[in-house]
Scaffold this motif. Structure first.
Motif, PDB file in Angstrom:
ATOM      1  N   CYS A 132      17.936  -7.876   9.744  1.00 52.03           N
ATOM      2  CA  CYS A 132      16.672  -6.928  10.360  1.00 52.03           C
ATOM      3  C   CYS A 132      15.810  -6.430   9.155  1.00 52.03           C
ATOM      4  O   CYS A 132      14.757  -6.549   9.297  1.00 52.03           O
ATOM      5  CB  CYS A 132      17.429  -5.927  11.064  1.00 52.03           C
ATOM      6  SG  CYS A 132      15.980  -5.152  12.235  1.00 52.03           S
ATOM      7  N   TYR A 133      16.505  -5.859   8.273  1.00 47.97           N
ATOM      8  CA  TYR A 133      15.556  -4.800   7.473  1.00 47.97           C
ATOM      9  C   TYR A 133      14.724  -5.969   6.452  1.00 47.97           C
ATOM     10  O   TYR A 133      13.410  -5.746   6.617  1.00 47.97           O
ATOM     11  CB  TYR A 133      16.385  -3.946   6.480  1.00 47.97           C
ATOM     12  CG  TYR A 133      15.707  -3.193   5.438  1.00 47.97           C
ATOM     13  CD1 TYR A 133      14.823  -2.068   5.830  1.00 47.97           C
ATOM     14  CD2 TYR A 133      15.551  -3.978   4.168  1.00 47.97           C
ATOM     15  CE1 TYR A 133      14.124  -1.482   4.802  1.00 47.97           C
ATOM     16  CE2 TYR A 133      14.666  -2.973   3.296  1.00 47.97           C
ATOM     17  CZ  TYR A 133      14.173  -1.944   3.418  1.00 47.97           C
ATOM     18  OH  TYR A 133      13.274  -1.271   2.549  1.00 47.97           O
ATOM     19  N   ILE A 134      15.392  -6.762   5.681  1.00 48.83           N
ATOM     20  CA  ILE A 134      14.569  -7.691   5.036  1.00 48.83           C
ATOM     21  C   ILE A 134      13.699  -8.567   5.663  1.00 48.83           C
ATOM     22  O   ILE A 134      12.612  -8.753   5.285  1.00 48.83           O
ATOM     23  CB  ILE A 134      15.676  -8.566   4.130  1.00 48.83           C
ATOM     24  CG1 ILE A 134      16.364  -7.904   3.013  1.00 48.83           C
ATOM     25  CG2 ILE A 134      14.852  -9.664   3.326  1.00 48.83           C
ATOM     26  CD1 ILE A 134      17.268  -8.407   2.142  1.00 48.83           C
ATOM     27  N   PRO A 135      14.236  -9.226   6.851  1.00 55.07           N
ATOM     28  CA  PRO A 135      13.067 -10.112   7.601  1.00 55.07           C
ATOM     29  C   PRO A 135      12.050  -9.473   8.096  1.00 55.07           C
ATOM     30  O   PRO A 135      10.696  -9.897   7.888  1.00 55.07           O
ATOM     31  CB  PRO A 135      13.975 -10.914   8.826  1.00 55.07           C
ATOM     32  CG  PRO A 135      15.541 -10.624   8.468  1.00 55.07           C
ATOM     33  CD  PRO A 135      15.360  -9.406   7.388  1.00 55.07           C
ATOM     34  N   CYS A 136      12.185  -7.955   8.632  1.00 51.44           N
ATOM     35  CA  CYS A 136      11.026  -7.224   9.102  1.00 51.44           C
ATOM     36  C   CYS A 136      10.174  -6.822   8.122  1.00 51.44           C
ATOM     37  O   CYS A 136       8.972  -7.128   8.003  1.00 51.44           O
ATOM     38  CB  CYS A 136      11.492  -5.909   9.819  1.00 51.44           C
ATOM     39  SG  CYS A 136      12.360  -6.033  11.533  1.00 51.44           S
ATOM     40  N   LEU A 137      10.698  -6.472   6.941  1.00 55.79           N
ATOM     41  CA  LEU A 137       9.871  -6.051   5.836  1.00 55.79           C
ATOM     42  C   LEU A 137       8.810  -7.182   5.295  1.00 55.79           C
ATOM     43  O   LEU A 137       7.953  -6.992   4.635  1.00 55.79           O
ATOM     44  CB  LEU A 137      10.719  -5.219   4.654  1.00 55.79           C
ATOM     45  CG  LEU A 137      10.039  -4.528   3.407  1.00 55.79           C
ATOM     46  CD1 LEU A 137       9.133  -3.474   3.994  1.00 55.79           C
ATOM     47  CD2 LEU A 137      11.140  -4.146   2.560  1.00 55.79           C
ATOM     48  N   LEU A 138       9.699  -8.314   4.912  1.00 54.32           N
ATOM     49  CA  LEU A 138       8.830  -9.565   4.459  1.00 54.32           C
ATOM     50  C   LEU A 138       7.884  -9.928   5.482  1.00 54.32           C
ATOM     51  O   LEU A 138       6.844 -10.231   4.998  1.00 54.32           O
ATOM     52  CB  LEU A 138       9.864 -10.771   4.378  1.00 54.32           C
ATOM     53  CG  LEU A 138      10.891 -10.578   3.051  1.00 54.32           C
ATOM     54  CD1 LEU A 138      11.751 -11.581   3.251  1.00 54.32           C
ATOM     55  CD2 LEU A 138       9.976 -10.354   1.939  1.00 54.32           C
ATOM     56  N   ASN A 139       8.127  -9.789   6.892  1.00 53.78           N
ATOM     57  CA  ASN A 139       6.868  -9.909   7.906  1.00 53.78           C
ATOM     58  C   ASN A 139       5.849  -8.956   7.675  1.00 53.78           C
ATOM     59  O   ASN A 139       4.610  -9.549   7.988  1.00 53.78           O
ATOM     60  CB  ASN A 139       7.603  -9.860   9.121  1.00 53.78           C
ATOM     61  CG  ASN A 139       8.025 -11.552   9.519  1.00 53.78           C
ATOM     62  OD1 ASN A 139       7.167 -12.446  10.182  1.00 53.78           O
ATOM     63  ND2 ASN A 139       9.006 -12.069   8.975  1.00 53.78           N
ATOM     64  N   ILE A 140       6.006  -7.861   7.448  1.00 52.91           N
ATOM     65  CA  ILE A 140       4.932  -6.781   7.592  1.00 52.91           C
ATOM     66  C   ILE A 140       4.316  -6.660   6.022  1.00 52.91           C
ATOM     67  O   ILE A 140       3.127  -6.748   6.383  1.00 52.91           O
ATOM     68  CB  ILE A 140       5.688  -5.470   7.694  1.00 52.91           C
ATOM     69  CG1 ILE A 140       6.333  -5.334   9.061  1.00 52.91           C
ATOM     70  CG2 ILE A 140       4.692  -4.318   7.501  1.00 52.91           C
ATOM     71  CD1 ILE A 140       7.424  -4.063   9.254  1.00 52.91           C
ATOM     72  N   LEU A 141       5.095  -6.783   5.185  1.00 53.64           N
ATOM     73  CA  LEU A 141       4.386  -7.051   3.630  1.00 53.64           C
ATOM     74  C   LEU A 141       3.848  -8.326   3.305  1.00 53.64           C
ATOM     75  O   LEU A 141       4.322  -8.996   2.505  1.00 53.64           O
ATOM     76  CB  LEU A 141       5.279  -6.232   2.720  1.00 53.64           C
ATOM     77  CG  LEU A 141       5.700  -4.946   2.722  1.00 53.64           C
ATOM     78  CD1 LEU A 141       6.655  -4.748   1.423  1.00 53.64           C
ATOM     79  CD2 LEU A 141       4.801  -3.929   2.620  1.00 53.64           C
ATOM     80  N   GLY A 142       2.706  -8.652   4.028  1.00 52.40           N
ATOM     81  CA  GLY A 142       2.100  -9.955   4.032  1.00 52.40           C
ATOM     82  C   GLY A 142       0.935  -9.824   3.038  1.00 52.40           C
ATOM     83  O   GLY A 142       0.848  -8.952   2.174  1.00 52.40           O
ATOM     84  N   ALA A 143       0.291 -10.928   2.944  1.00 52.68           N
ATOM     85  CA  ALA A 143      -0.704 -10.926   2.188  1.00 52.68           C
ATOM     86  C   ALA A 143      -1.995  -9.825   2.366  1.00 52.68           C
ATOM     87  O   ALA A 143      -2.714  -9.271   1.349  1.00 52.68           O
ATOM     88  CB  ALA A 143      -1.782 -12.227   2.380  1.00 52.68           C
ATOM     89  N   PRO A 144      -2.382  -9.391   3.397  1.00 48.66           N
ATOM     90  CA  PRO A 144      -3.095  -8.013   3.570  1.00 48.66           C
ATOM     91  C   PRO A 144      -2.860  -6.884   2.488  1.00 48.66           C
ATOM     92  O   PRO A 144      -3.584  -6.211   2.198  1.00 48.66           O
ATOM     93  CB  PRO A 144      -2.921  -7.623   5.219  1.00 48.66           C
ATOM     94  CG  PRO A 144      -2.693  -8.964   5.732  1.00 48.66           C
ATOM     95  CD  PRO A 144      -1.693  -9.655   4.964  1.00 48.66           C
ATOM     96  N   LEU A 145      -1.403  -6.896   2.334  1.00 46.75           N
ATOM     97  CA  LEU A 145      -1.117  -5.932   1.377  1.00 46.75           C
ATOM     98  C   LEU A 145      -1.752  -5.892  -0.019  1.00 46.75           C
ATOM     99  O   LEU A 145      -2.278  -4.893  -0.529  1.00 46.75           O
ATOM    100  CB  LEU A 145       0.486  -5.899   1.139  1.00 46.75           C
ATOM    101  CG  LEU A 145       1.009  -4.816  -0.171  1.00 46.75           C
ATOM    102  CD1 LEU A 145       1.004  -3.549   0.434  1.00 46.75           C
ATOM    103  CD2 LEU A 145       2.422  -5.144  -0.399  1.00 46.75           C
ATOM    104  N   PHE A 146      -1.994  -6.965  -0.549  1.00 45.37           N
ATOM    105  CA  PHE A 146      -2.772  -7.163  -1.714  1.00 45.37           C
ATOM    106  C   PHE A 146      -4.018  -7.515  -1.865  1.00 45.37           C
ATOM    107  O   PHE A 146      -4.960  -7.389  -2.568  1.00 45.37           O
ATOM    108  CB  PHE A 146      -1.912  -8.373  -2.717  1.00 45.37           C
ATOM    109  CG  PHE A 146      -0.593  -8.441  -2.639  1.00 45.37           C
ATOM    110  CD1 PHE A 146      -0.053  -7.662  -3.914  1.00 45.37           C
ATOM    111  CD2 PHE A 146       0.380  -8.972  -1.939  1.00 45.37           C
ATOM    112  CE1 PHE A 146       1.158  -7.493  -4.126  1.00 45.37           C
ATOM    113  CE2 PHE A 146       1.768  -8.807  -2.068  1.00 45.37           C
ATOM    114  CZ  PHE A 146       2.298  -8.071  -3.357  1.00 45.37           C
ATOM    115  N   LEU A 147      -4.495  -7.742  -0.395  1.00 49.04           N
ATOM    116  CA  LEU A 147      -6.130  -8.538  -0.390  1.00 49.04           C
ATOM    117  C   LEU A 147      -6.766  -7.335   0.346  1.00 49.04           C
ATOM    118  O   LEU A 147      -7.980  -7.006  -0.107  1.00 49.04           O
ATOM    119  CB  LEU A 147      -6.152  -9.882   0.492  1.00 49.04           C
ATOM    120  CG  LEU A 147      -5.182 -10.816  -0.573  1.00 49.04           C
ATOM    121  CD1 LEU A 147      -5.534 -11.922   0.875  1.00 49.04           C
ATOM    122  CD2 LEU A 147      -5.908 -11.201  -1.635  1.00 49.04           C
TER     123      LEU A 147
END
Length: 610
Positions: free
Chosen positions: A34-49
């Motif tokens: 749960c934690y890792i799959p959710c975090l990986l989906n939320i912290l996508g490319a928009p975080l860096f762009l």
């Protein structure tokens, strides 16, 4: 007494069709399931762009307000589905399972199918974005129609097939690959945040703002450089080490820091044009910036989508999702405040690669964007197959072949093949960016219905709605519905109308098909509440002969059930008369003629049989 208690706390479950006898169950935990799959989906490319872009256009106060609003919707939705998943046994299907078992199959099926389509095309978007990052970093960029475009398509297809193989292998392989991708994202994120806050020397990040691809020709930025400087609230801009004009000294106030990026300052930019790669320049106002920012918070239901693979969904989903959303929010806040106090506003407004240029090594940001795209594509493919399998097993749509699960782990491999095929078609078609806002609305419809389900169950005061998760209320759930609908309308009213029409059409089709007959639905509880309220209102009003209606009490003898073939007594039931309610399967031990006579005597009144 024991039978009554069981009926109250354990609502009737529908059969789990398609699950093979003896199929094992995956047992993912809170962190890897749960934690890792959710975090990986939320912290996508928009975080860096797009974090720096939102600061440049809206100021850090406006950017924080936008992200807080988006996170508020996320937290309200989390409280709602945490209440739903801790109320009884949670099977596979995530949001579809929660909505269909609460609001009924029509709403659940329509939102579940739209959710599945969204996830499939999300696989396409992120696979294509990963390819773009690789080709722009290591190869010359190519536009559609060139020979290199064919290579990009081939690379995207190969990447998609690799993700398909990982998902086809099963939950264990998914968790292992996700953990390695997560490690790469953590390294990239630590390098990015550390570069923003800890570097102590100024450096040029954009040598010539006028040469950026999205800047309008009449912006007057030619020859101006943009710089990174150590974090400050208010400090003077020093001259460029190599000489030449800088944005801070020419277009700014001669000073930099958070004090000077506090308020909104939207400008025209090709990034906000309708057509990509345009330099016409459209004003990047609040609605357009919000459209860039909001996708940064979707993905919070990835853990819920894996509900059938978790060892304890009621424990893992609420805690893992809250942890992932809170971690992502802290990262966003750190990047917002960090870039607001270090980077020239001109770079934030016009250069989506500003984070890459200010990082100690550009490859860290490349690693972050690549891992974010890969993880989102893999998570979307893995979760969407489980949604399709759950819909197929309920037989509310003609999708029965995809209900099949593997003997080991009940893996939805047929549904996974369908998901891969649709995502691959998206790669072949290309140019599907235009439907991205509609897909965002598909996410929002699911969020709204999840909040609505929790609110309705609480308002109906159902005895069997006693979730273990207590941090919720119908007030918060209804607030989540309202904010989600507001966000949909604010993003694009036309796309909102299209989304609602599609959802309503699918709901009507499922309801009219008859496939959902016999399903439990909250409509019965709502009808009971309305009837009770109407009777209470009628009792409070003074009786008047003008509005008199007959009310007949028919006393019937005790039923004498004949013995059944297996020796167990079975009541002889006579169908109720026309107009009588079959609530609780009421049975009448009387002749049909007598009941019909009483019904005629009562006209539009009331008949009580007892």
């Amino acid at each position: 007494e024991m039978q009554l208690r069981t009926a109250l706390v354990a609502p009737k479950e529908l059969p789990d069709r398609g699950r093979r006898s003896g199929a094992s169950h995956n047992n993912l935990g809170t962190i890897n399931g749960c934690y890792i799959p959710c975090l990986l989906n939320i912290l996508g490319a928009p975080l860096f762009l797009f974090v720096g872009f939102s600061v440049g256009m809206m100021g850090w106060t406006g950017a924080l307000a936008l992200f807080c609003f988006c996170e508020l919707i996320a937290y309200l939705t989390i409280t709602s589905f945490s209440a739903l998943v801790t109320n009884g046994r949670m099977r596979g299907g995530g949001a579809y399972f929660m909505i269909s078992r609460s609001l009924g199959p029509a709403f659940g099926g329509s939102s579940g199918l739209l959710f599945w389509i969204t996830y499939c095309l999300n696989v396409t978007f992120n696979t294509r974005s990963f390819t773009d990052v690789v080709f722009q970093t290591f190869f010359e960029p190519a536009w559609p129609g060139s020979a290199t475009f064919t290579n990009e398509l081939a690379f995207s297809s190969a990447t998609l097939f690799f993700l398909f193989l990982v998902a086809f292998k099963g939950a264990a392989a998914f968790a292992r690959v996700n953990s390695r991708i997560f490690l790469g994202l953590v390294v990239a994120l630590a390098a990015a945040i550390g570069s923003v806050w800890l570097q102590r020397t100024a450096k040029t990040i954009v040598p010539d703002l006028g040469a950026l691809p999205y800047i309008p020709a009449d912006a007057g930025m030619g020859g101006l450089a943009a710089e990174y400087r150590p974090w400050a609230w208010d400090a003077p801009c020093t001259a460029r080490a190599g000489g030449g004009a800088t944005w801070c000294l020419v277009n700014g106030t001669g000073r930099y820091g958070m004090r000077h990026t506090m308020l909104p300052s939207p400008v025209r930019s090709g990034q906000c044009d309708v057509h990509p790669h345009s330099t016409r320049g459209t004003l990047c106002d609040l609605p357009k910036v919000f459209a860039f920012v909001f996708p940064a918070v979707v993905g919070m239901m990835e853990g819920a989508n894996l509900s059938g693979d978790l060892a304890d969904p009621g424990h893992s989903i609420p805690r893992g999702t809250l942890g992932a959303v809170s971690t992502a929010f802290i990262c966003y806040v750190l990047l917002i405040l960090g870039q607001a106090g270090t980077v020239d506003r001109g770079a934030l407004q016009f250069d989506l690669s500003a984070m890459q240029h200010l990082c100690v090594s550009p490859m860290f940001v490349v690693l972050g964007v690549a891992t974010a795209c890969l993880s989102t594509a893999l998570g979307s493919m893995f979760g969407s197959a489980r949604i399709m399998q759950a819909i197929a097993r309920d037989r509310i749509l003609p999708l029965a072949p995809f209900a099949h699960g593997a003997l080991r782990g009940d893996e939805p491999r047929r549904a996974l093949c369908l998901t891969w095929a649709l995502a691959q078609c998206g790669l072949f078609i290309g140019g599907i960016d235009a439907v991205a806002p509609v897909l965002t609305n598909f996410f929002l419809v699911t969020y709204a219905l999840t909040n609505l389900a929790a609110a309705v169950l609480e308002l109906c005061q159902l005895p069997n709605f006693r979730p273990a998760w207590r941090v919720y209320s119908w007030h918060l759930s209804l607030a989540g519905v309202g904010l989600t609908l507001f966000a949909m309308l604010f993003l694009n009213p036309v796309f909102t109308a299209v989304t609602l029409v599609l959802a309503l059409t699918l709901s009507l089709y499922i309801g009219a098909s008859g496939a959902a007959r016999g399903w439990p639905s909250v409509s019965q509880a709502i009808a009971f509440l309305l009837a009770r309220a109407a009777l209470a209102t009628l009792d409070e009003q003074p009786a008047d002969a003008k509005y008199w209606r007959p009310a007949i009490v028919l006393l019937l003898p005790a039923p004498q059930p004949p013995p059944h073939a297996d020796g167990v007594a079975q009541a002889a039931a006579v169908p109720p008369p026309p107009g009588a309610s079959p609530v609780n399967a009421a049975r009448f031990d009387a002749s049909p003629a007598l009941l019909h006579l009483v019904h005629l005597m009562s006209a539009s009144g009331l008949v009580i049989c007892g």
